[in-house]
Design a protein around this motif. Structure first.
Motif, PDB file in Angstrom:
ATOM      1  N   SER A   1       0.861  -1.187   0.000  1.00  0.00           N
ATOM      2  CA  SER A   1       0.000   0.000   0.000  1.00  0.00           C
ATOM      3  C   SER A   1       0.894   1.233   0.000  1.00  0.00           C
ATOM      4  CB  SER A   1      -0.877   0.049   1.254  1.00  0.00           C
ATOM      5  OG  SER A   1      -1.876  -0.924   1.208  1.00  0.00           O
ATOM      6  N   PRO A   2       0.721   2.148  -0.963  1.00  0.00           N
ATOM      7  CA  PRO A   2       1.459   3.404  -0.916  1.00  0.00           C
ATOM      8  C   PRO A   2       1.040   4.195   0.324  1.00  0.00           C
ATOM      9  CG  PRO A   2       0.488   3.063  -3.084  1.00  0.00           C
ATOM     10  CD  PRO A   2      -0.105   2.040  -2.163  1.00  0.00           C
ATOM     11  N   LEU A   3       2.026   4.672   1.086  1.00  0.00           N
ATOM     12  CA  LEU A   3       1.738   5.387   2.327  1.00  0.00           C
ATOM     13  C   LEU A   3       2.029   6.875   2.215  1.00  0.00           C
ATOM     14  CD1 LEU A   3       3.311   2.793   4.796  1.00  0.00           C
ATOM     15  CD2 LEU A   3       0.896   3.007   4.129  1.00  0.00           C
ATOM     16  N   PHE A   4       3.293   7.208   1.934  1.00  0.00           N
ATOM     17  CA  PHE A   4       3.642   8.623   1.874  1.00  0.00           C
ATOM     18  C   PHE A   4       4.915   8.852   1.068  1.00  0.00           C
ATOM     19  CE2 PHE A   4       5.325   6.996   5.939  1.00  0.00           C
ATOM     20  CZ  PHE A   4       6.671   7.337   5.861  1.00  0.00           C
ATOM     21  N   LEU A   5       5.097  10.107   0.713  1.00  0.00           N
ATOM     22  CA  LEU A   5       6.312  10.587   0.079  1.00  0.00           C
ATOM     23  C   LEU A   5       6.989  11.484   1.098  1.00  0.00           C
ATOM     24  CD1 LEU A   5       6.947  12.001  -3.386  1.00  0.00           C
ATOM     25  CD2 LEU A   5       7.330  13.481  -1.452  1.00  0.00           C
ATOM     26  N   GLU A   6       8.293  11.337   1.232  1.00  0.00           N
ATOM     27  CA  GLU A   6       9.059  12.152   2.178  1.00  0.00           C
ATOM     28  C   GLU A   6      10.234  12.802   1.469  1.00  0.00           C
ATOM     29  OE1 GLU A   6      11.150  11.630   6.529  1.00  0.00           O
ATOM     30  OE2 GLU A   6      11.216   9.950   5.146  1.00  0.00           O
ATOM     31  N   PHE A   7      10.399  14.106   1.684  1.00  0.00           N
ATOM     32  CA  PHE A   7      11.551  14.833   1.170  1.00  0.00           C
ATOM     33  C   PHE A   7      12.669  14.783   2.200  1.00  0.00           C
ATOM     34  CE2 PHE A   7       8.385  16.547  -1.593  1.00  0.00           C
ATOM     35  CZ  PHE A   7       9.064  16.911  -2.738  1.00  0.00           C
ATOM     36  N   LYS A   8      13.896  14.534   1.744  1.00  0.00           N
ATOM     37  CA  LYS A   8      15.049  14.542   2.640  1.00  0.00           C
ATOM     38  C   LYS A   8      15.131  15.918   3.299  1.00  0.00           C
ATOM     39  CE  LYS A   8      19.985  13.729   2.759  1.00  0.00           C
ATOM     40  NZ  LYS A   8      21.172  13.350   1.985  1.00  0.00           N
ATOM     41  N   GLY A   9      15.177  15.935   4.626  1.00  0.00           N
ATOM     42  CA  GLY A   9      15.235  17.184   5.367  1.00  0.00           C
ATOM     43  C   GLY A   9      13.897  17.886   5.491  1.00  0.00           C
ATOM     44  N   GLY A  10      12.821  17.249   5.050  1.00  0.00           N
ATOM     45  CA  GLY A  10      11.499  17.867   5.098  1.00  0.00           C
ATOM     46  C   GLY A  10      10.847  17.730   6.463  1.00  0.00           C
ATOM     47  N   HIS A  11      10.023  18.684   6.800  1.00  0.00           N
ATOM     48  CA  HIS A  11       9.307  18.686   8.071  1.00  0.00           C
ATOM     49  C   HIS A  11       7.864  18.192   7.911  1.00  0.00           C
ATOM     50  CE1 HIS A  11       8.528  22.508   6.079  1.00  0.00           C
ATOM     51  NE2 HIS A  11       7.361  22.504   6.681  1.00  0.00           N
ATOM     52  N   TRP A  12       7.521  17.751   6.728  1.00  0.00           N
ATOM     53  CA  TRP A  12       6.164  17.309   6.438  1.00  0.00           C
ATOM     54  C   TRP A  12       6.199  15.976   5.702  1.00  0.00           C
ATOM     55  CZ3 TRP A  12       9.061  20.155   3.204  1.00  0.00           C
ATOM     56  CH2 TRP A  12       9.025  19.841   1.840  1.00  0.00           C
ATOM     57  N   LEU A  13       5.040  15.342   5.665  1.00  0.00           N
ATOM     58  CA  LEU A  13       4.850  14.125   4.878  1.00  0.00           C
ATOM     59  C   LEU A  13       3.711  14.360   3.906  1.00  0.00           C
ATOM     60  CD1 LEU A  13       5.021  11.300   7.556  1.00  0.00           C
ATOM     61  CD2 LEU A  13       6.755  11.900   5.863  1.00  0.00           C
ATOM     62  N   SER A  14       3.882  13.854   2.710  1.00  0.00           N
ATOM     63  CA  SER A  14       2.832  13.894   1.696  1.00  0.00           C
ATOM     64  C   SER A  14       2.198  12.506   1.676  1.00  0.00           C
ATOM     65  CB  SER A  14       3.435  14.242   0.331  1.00  0.00           C
ATOM     66  OG  SER A  14       4.075  15.496   0.375  1.00  0.00           O
ATOM     67  N   LEU A  15       1.072  12.355   2.383  1.00  0.00           N
ATOM     68  CA  LEU A  15       0.394  11.063   2.445  1.00  0.00           C
ATOM     69  C   LEU A  15      -0.423  10.859   1.177  1.00  0.00           C
ATOM     70  CD1 LEU A  15       0.896  11.935   5.503  1.00  0.00           C
ATOM     71  CD2 LEU A  15      -0.883  10.297   6.019  1.00  0.00           C
ATOM     72  N   TYR A  16      -0.386   9.660   0.639  1.00  0.00           N
ATOM     73  CA  TYR A  16      -1.181   9.348  -0.549  1.00  0.00           C
ATOM     74  C   TYR A  16      -2.656   9.391  -0.172  1.00  0.00           C
ATOM     75  CZ  TYR A  16       3.062   8.058  -2.974  1.00  0.00           C
ATOM     76  OH  TYR A  16       4.289   8.101  -3.565  1.00  0.00           O
ATOM     77  N   SER A  17      -3.440  10.087  -0.975  1.00  0.00           N
ATOM     78  CA  SER A  17      -4.864  10.238  -0.661  1.00  0.00           C
ATOM     79  C   SER A  17      -5.615   8.910  -0.729  1.00  0.00           C
ATOM     80  CB  SER A  17      -5.524  11.273  -1.573  1.00  0.00           C
ATOM     81  OG  SER A  17      -5.564  10.821  -2.900  1.00  0.00           O
ATOM     82  N   SER A  18      -5.026   7.909  -1.383  1.00  0.00           N
ATOM     83  CA  SER A  18      -5.679   6.595  -1.468  1.00  0.00           C
ATOM     84  C   SER A  18      -5.730   5.879  -0.115  1.00  0.00           C
ATOM     85  CB  SER A  18      -4.988   5.711  -2.510  1.00  0.00           C
ATOM     86  OG  SER A  18      -3.629   5.498  -2.163  1.00  0.00           O
TER      87      SER A  18
END
Length: 178
Positions: free
Chosen positions: A96-113
């Motif tokens: 299951s796709p969960l999230f995308l994370e940027f190196k050094g990022g303070h946020w997570l981009s969660l997959y809307s699915s």
């Protein structure tokens, strides 16, 4: 009272909790998201990553409002190259796709699915539509353009300030290049 949302992978072995509301919801059309979507589509994904128009819908949360409550050992990261600044994370149990994370990022981009059908927050903006080229026409259902993108970066900065400029780490033991 602050709300919490419980999200699971398709098989239920991994559970996450997000607190409060996302700071923005997007549909990304960058080359990286489209390339990753195409590469990861070769995995037996339990849920879709991309929309029919080639975009990827994300629900963005500050990392300090995200917690994995069950199955942390099931996180598997994928990068487009060994030096890629982003990693896409899936649940190893069911892909299951969960999230995308940027190196050094303070946020997570969660997959809307991750949200049940019809319950994901609607995207507020489209980002990086310029990567699509002039031959791809996107409808006007979701705003996109320079001003919206500047607002996106403003919301990222506001979220980081609210976190006291912290960048929590999410440890993932298994990672590969796709």
């Amino acid at each position: 009272m602050t709300s919490t949302t419980h999200l699971t992978c398709a098989c239920g072995k991994l559970e996450m909790v997000v607190t409060g509301e996302p700071f923005i919801t997007t549909e990304c059309h960058c080359n990286s998201c489209r390339d990753a979507g195409e590469r990861m589509a070769k995995l037996p994904l339990a849920r879709p990553m991309m929309e029919e128009n080639g975009g990827t819908r994300f629900v963005l949360y500050r990392k300090d409002r995200f917690e994995i409550t069950r199955g942390k050992d099931l996180l598997r990261g994928y990068r487009l190259s060994s030096t890629a600044p982003t990693r896409r994370v899936v649940a190893a149990c069911c892909n299951s796709p969960l999230f995308l994370e940027f190196k050094g990022g303070h946020w997570l981009s969660l997959y809307s699915s991750l949200w049940p059908e019809g319950q994901a927050p609607k995207p507020e903006i489209r980002t990086v539509t310029g990567d699509r080229g002039a031959d791809v026409m996107l409808d006007d259902a979701i705003p996109s353009g320079t001003w919206q993108t500047m607002g996106f970066y403003g919301k990222l900065l506001t979220a980081w300030i609210a976190m006291g400029f912290k960048v929590p780490n999410i440890e993932i033991k298994e990672e590969a290049v796709i």
